[in-house]
Scaffold this motif. Sequence first.
Motif, mmCIF file in Angstrom:
data_model
loop_
_atom_site.group_PDB
_atom_site.id
_atom_site.type_symbol
_atom_site.label_atom_id
_atom_site.label_comp_id
_atom_site.label_asym_id
_atom_site.label_seq_id
_atom_site.Cartn_x
_atom_site.Cartn_y
_atom_site.Cartn_z
ATOM 1 N N LYS A 186 -8.705 0.682 3.917
ATOM 2 C CA LYS A 186 -9.965 -0.069 3.886
ATOM 3 C C LYS A 186 -10.012 -1.084 5.015
ATOM 4 N N ARG A 188 -7.593 8.897 1.345
ATOM 5 C CA ARG A 188 -7.548 8.110 0.106
ATOM 6 C C ARG A 188 -8.904 8.182 -0.590
ATOM 7 N N ASP A 217 -4.358 -0.774 -0.394
ATOM 8 C CA ASP A 217 -5.412 -0.023 0.290
ATOM 9 C C ASP A 217 -5.562 -0.534 1.722
#
Length: 228
Positions: free
Chosen positions: A99, A116, A96
């Motif tokens: 993030k 996402r 990820d």
Amino acid sequence: MAAVLEAHRHDPSGTFIALRTRHGAASPGLLAGVMLFNSATRFAWIALLMSGITSARAHSEPVSARVITSPESLPSQHRSPRVFLGGSIDMGSAPDWQKDMIESLRDEDVVILNPRRPDWNPAWKPDASNPNFRQQVEWELGALESADVIVLYFSPGSQSPISLLEMGLYAKSDKLIVLCPQEYWRKGNVDITASRYGVMQVADIDKLKTAVRDKLRKLRAQQSVERR
């Protein structure tokens, strides 16, 4: 000596206001003396005052990024630059990295478009007849069109075919900033395409963050010139 506004007399065109001191003596030299306001003038002054208050609040309030995550609707008004976080997702199996990018842009006046989504179901069939899949693809296409900056990170160990498609769609747009590590399986294709169309490439995630911030500064400077 402090001055107070005292209504002196009224006439059909508006209010005749004199500036007087507490002792009653007129003070035309102190605060411009006498001002004549008709109705339109009063409204203009009120509007100017409210505009000043709004502007002061805008400058005093801390700036923060707004994150729009698929399938949330895109803002109807384009007041701040928009950054699309493309690149590896691979049905949620890729790291990820979005993030981390969002956190690095928290203090920017920017709208971050993040494809996402936490509720993505890998069981959804990637078929045009599947409403959930179609919604995601159409959201991404709209977000790409709306974006001022498109970030593409090709994560090592992923295949990211959709990211390759997106790079091809926007290679000529001057929107792209690409991070493609040496370990990515189609790095050669990415490098050749980037070289041919002048796409910006960076070497690591920290340089990616810096490049996005620099691009945002240039966009704001350009917008400022265009408004003059």
